[in-house]
Write a protein that holds these residues in place. Structure first.
Motif: not given
Length: 114
Positions: A41, A43-45, A50, A73-78
């Motif tokens: 996805e 994403k990372v935790i 969050n 989870p949030i997007y890894s680009s963040k």
């Protein structure tokens, strides 16, 4: 029907256990450890980022319900990798060591991550 692999990133710049800093969103500036990476996805935790509350019903009679908080989870680009020694977030570069291993290096500090 579209192939699922077309929407999947080839690889992510962060791995489980990395220290990262959030660069956008409501938790901007927060530094935490990556608890789980979800490459399918993208994403990372991240620990402490969050936070969501979940109301859990009682399972057995006589037991009381609970309100549980957990990271979503949030997007890894963040997120950007964070150097704990120099206290700075940086992009990464892939380099090779003398023995031929491919490693991740912070661009700002030159620090080797792997």
């Amino acid at each position: 029907m579209a192939d699922k692999r077309q929407n999947r990133p080839a690889s992510m710049h962060v791995k489980k256990g990395d220290t990262v800093q959030v660069i956008s969103g409501k938790d901007k500036g927060t530094v935490g450890e990556v608890l789980k990476a979800i490459p399918q996805e993208g994403k990372v935790i991240v620990k402490g980022v969050n936070i969501r509350t979940k109301h859990v019903k009682p399972r057995q009679e006589g037991e009381s319900g609970q309100i549980v908080t957990q990271e979503a989870p949030i997007y890894s680009s963040k997120v950007m990798l964070y150097s704990t020694k120099q206290k700075v977030a940086s992009r990464i570069a892939y380099t090779f060591t003398e023995d031929g291993r491919k490693v991740r290096m912070l661009k700002k500090t030159g620090e080797i991550i792997d």
